[in-house]
Scaffold this active site. Sequence first.
Site, PDB file in Angstrom:
ATOM      1  N   HIS A 154      -0.841  -6.878   8.351  1.00 38.49           N
ATOM      2  CA  HIS A 154      -1.348  -8.092   8.961  1.00 38.49           C
ATOM      3  C   HIS A 154      -0.432  -8.686  10.022  1.00 38.49           C
ATOM      4  O   HIS A 154      -0.816  -9.628  10.698  1.00 38.49           O
ATOM      5  CB  HIS A 154      -1.642  -9.116   7.849  1.00 38.49           C
ATOM      6  CG  HIS A 154      -2.397  -8.508   6.703  1.00 38.49           C
ATOM      7  ND1 HIS A 154      -3.690  -8.043   6.838  1.00 38.49           N
ATOM      8  CD2 HIS A 154      -2.032  -8.216   5.416  1.00 38.49           C
ATOM      9  CE1 HIS A 154      -4.091  -7.522   5.675  1.00 38.49           C
ATOM     10  NE2 HIS A 154      -3.103  -7.618   4.795  1.00 38.49           N
TER      11      HIS A 154
ATOM     12  N   ARG B 107      -6.078 -11.659   5.382  1.00 37.92           N
ATOM     13  CA  ARG B 107      -6.071 -10.212   5.134  1.00 37.92           C
ATOM     14  C   ARG B 107      -7.127  -9.474   5.942  1.00 37.92           C
ATOM     15  O   ARG B 107      -7.176  -8.256   5.972  1.00 37.92           O
ATOM     16  CB  ARG B 107      -6.326  -9.925   3.651  1.00 37.92           C
ATOM     17  CG  ARG B 107      -5.149 -10.238   2.772  1.00 37.92           C
ATOM     18  CD  ARG B 107      -5.393  -9.735   1.369  1.00 37.92           C
ATOM     19  NE  ARG B 107      -4.671 -10.523   0.411  1.00 37.92           N
ATOM     20  CZ  ARG B 107      -3.406 -10.314   0.051  1.00 37.92           C
ATOM     21  NH1 ARG B 107      -2.728  -9.306   0.567  1.00 37.92           N
ATOM     22  NH2 ARG B 107      -2.805 -11.094  -0.813  1.00 37.92           N
TER      23      ARG B 107
ATOM     24  N   ASN C  94      -0.756   3.264   3.982  1.00 36.81           N
ATOM     25  CA  ASN C  94      -1.125   1.969   3.421  1.00 36.81           C
ATOM     26  C   ASN C  94       0.072   1.067   3.699  1.00 36.81           C
ATOM     27  O   ASN C  94       1.090   1.143   3.010  1.00 36.81           O
ATOM     28  CB  ASN C  94      -1.404   2.045   1.918  1.00 36.81           C
ATOM     29  CG  ASN C  94      -1.852   0.695   1.365  1.00 36.81           C
ATOM     30  OD1 ASN C  94      -1.673  -0.334   2.007  1.00 36.81           O
ATOM     31  ND2 ASN C  94      -2.427   0.707   0.177  1.00 36.81           N
TER      32      ASN C  94
ATOM     33  N   ASP D 132       3.314  -0.255  17.031  1.00 40.80           N
ATOM     34  CA  ASP D 132       3.867   0.474  18.181  1.00 40.80           C
ATOM     35  C   ASP D 132       4.350   1.864  17.780  1.00 40.80           C
ATOM     36  O   ASP D 132       4.180   2.823  18.533  1.00 40.80           O
ATOM     37  CB  ASP D 132       5.017  -0.319  18.814  1.00 40.80           C
ATOM     38  CG  ASP D 132       4.515  -1.515  19.617  1.00 40.80           C
ATOM     39  OD1 ASP D 132       3.283  -1.680  19.745  1.00 40.80           O
ATOM     40  OD2 ASP D 132       5.361  -2.288  20.109  1.00 40.80           O
TER      41      ASP D 132
ATOM     42  N   HIS E 171      -6.458   0.986   2.463  1.00 41.32           N
ATOM     43  CA  HIS E 171      -6.213  -0.154   1.572  1.00 41.32           C
ATOM     44  C   HIS E 171      -6.950   0.063   0.270  1.00 41.32           C
ATOM     45  O   HIS E 171      -8.144   0.403   0.292  1.00 41.32           O
ATOM     46  CB  HIS E 171      -6.680  -1.468   2.217  1.00 41.32           C
ATOM     47  CG  HIS E 171      -5.988  -1.727   3.508  1.00 41.32           C
ATOM     48  ND1 HIS E 171      -4.673  -2.130   3.556  1.00 41.32           N
ATOM     49  CD2 HIS E 171      -6.394  -1.574   4.780  1.00 41.32           C
ATOM     50  CE1 HIS E 171      -4.311  -2.232   4.822  1.00 41.32           C
ATOM     51  NE2 HIS E 171      -5.325  -1.893   5.587  1.00 41.32           N
ATOM     52  N   LEU E 172      -6.264  -0.134  -0.820  1.00 41.26           N
ATOM     53  CA  LEU E 172      -6.892   0.010  -2.134  1.00 41.26           C
ATOM     54  C   LEU E 172      -7.993  -1.035  -2.309  1.00 41.26           C
ATOM     55  O   LEU E 172      -9.081  -0.741  -2.788  1.00 41.26           O
ATOM     56  CB  LEU E 172      -5.837  -0.170  -3.227  1.00 41.26           C
ATOM     57  CG  LEU E 172      -4.780   0.931  -3.281  1.00 41.26           C
ATOM     58  CD1 LEU E 172      -3.484   0.401  -3.854  1.00 41.26           C
ATOM     59  CD2 LEU E 172      -5.289   2.101  -4.108  1.00 41.26           C
ATOM     60  N   SER E 173      -7.690  -2.257  -1.936  1.00 46.79           N
ATOM     61  CA  SER E 173      -8.635  -3.362  -2.115  1.00 46.79           C
ATOM     62  C   SER E 173      -9.494  -3.531  -0.864  1.00 46.79           C
ATOM     63  O   SER E 173      -9.150  -3.032   0.219  1.00 46.79           O
ATOM     64  CB  SER E 173      -7.863  -4.659  -2.384  1.00 46.79           C
ATOM     65  OG  SER E 173      -7.124  -5.040  -1.237  1.00 46.79           O
TER      66      SER E 173
ATOM     67  N   TYR F  99      -5.777  -4.221  -7.562  1.00 45.70           N
ATOM     68  CA  TYR F  99      -5.287  -2.940  -7.053  1.00 45.70           C
ATOM     69  C   TYR F  99      -5.478  -1.763  -8.010  1.00 45.70           C
ATOM     70  O   TYR F  99      -5.147  -0.631  -7.676  1.00 45.70           O
ATOM     71  CB  TYR F  99      -3.802  -3.068  -6.688  1.00 45.70           C
ATOM     72  CG  TYR F  99      -3.559  -4.077  -5.583  1.00 45.70           C
ATOM     73  CD1 TYR F  99      -4.107  -3.879  -4.318  1.00 45.70           C
ATOM     74  CD2 TYR F  99      -2.795  -5.222  -5.807  1.00 45.70           C
ATOM     75  CE1 TYR F  99      -3.905  -4.810  -3.303  1.00 45.70           C
ATOM     76  CE2 TYR F  99      -2.587  -6.148  -4.800  1.00 45.70           C
ATOM     77  CZ  TYR F  99      -3.141  -5.935  -3.552  1.00 45.70           C
ATOM     78  OH  TYR F  99      -2.945  -6.855  -2.551  1.00 45.70           O
TER      79      TYR F  99
HETATM   80  C1  DQA Z   1      -3.208  -3.641   0.535  1.00 44.03           C
HETATM   81  C2  DQA Z   1      -3.840  -4.938   1.068  1.00 44.03           C
HETATM   82  C3  DQA Z   1      -2.788  -5.841   1.704  1.00 44.03           C
HETATM   83  O1  DQA Z   1      -3.387  -7.045   2.157  1.00 44.03           O
HETATM   84  C4  DQA Z   1      -1.726  -6.207   0.679  1.00 44.03           C
HETATM   85  O2  DQA Z   1      -0.717  -6.994   1.282  1.00 44.03           O
HETATM   86  C5  DQA Z   1      -1.154  -5.015  -0.001  1.00 44.03           C
HETATM   87  C6  DQA Z   1      -2.046  -3.932  -0.390  1.00 44.03           C
HETATM   88  C7  DQA Z   1      -4.225  -2.786  -0.252  1.00 44.03           C
HETATM   89  O3  DQA Z   1      -3.929  -1.617  -0.505  1.00 44.03           O
HETATM   90  O4  DQA Z   1      -5.300  -3.269  -0.633  1.00 44.03           O
HETATM   91  O5  DQA Z   1       0.043  -4.975  -0.319  1.00 44.03           O
HETATM   92  O6  DQA Z   1      -2.753  -2.878   1.637  1.00 44.03           O
END
Ligand code: DQA
Length: 143
Positions: A77, A108, A71, A84, A97-99, A23
Amino acid sequence: MIGIFVLNGVNLGTLGQRRPEVYGTLTLNDIENLLREEFTDVDLEFRQTDYEGEMVGFVREARESDGLIINPGAWTHYSYALHDALEAVDIPKVEVHLSNVHAREEWRRYSVISPAVDAVVAGMGADGYVAALRFILSRSGEG
Ligand code: DQA
């Protein structure tokens, strides 16, 4: 002034310490400062919560704003409640998403949130928030 909500969900308050190899080393506060420096003409409402119901409330509040970046962390997931809530808010919305969630564990790869937003950014680290903000500004004719 244009107003945009930047919402961060569960566990994102620990950024910087939590798995920096995945991250990054920036804290959530660093990301907020980075956005405030880059987007001085935007009224940013930057928030984080570990409580799903509180996040649903933030999404409802954003209804009156010009756009929303979210985020959702792991809620991405499985939270139909968040899906909703987002679906009911008719403003430009971006999931960040950072990753790169597609290059990680199988579970994921699927987002229950994506059908309720306009765009998704993954794998760009903090730059993903910048890209999302630019997208919303261009959508609203300010970019
Ligand atoms: C996340 C990716 C998600 O799978 C994970 O549970 C996170 C961070 C990301 O920013 O990459 O908490 O949302």
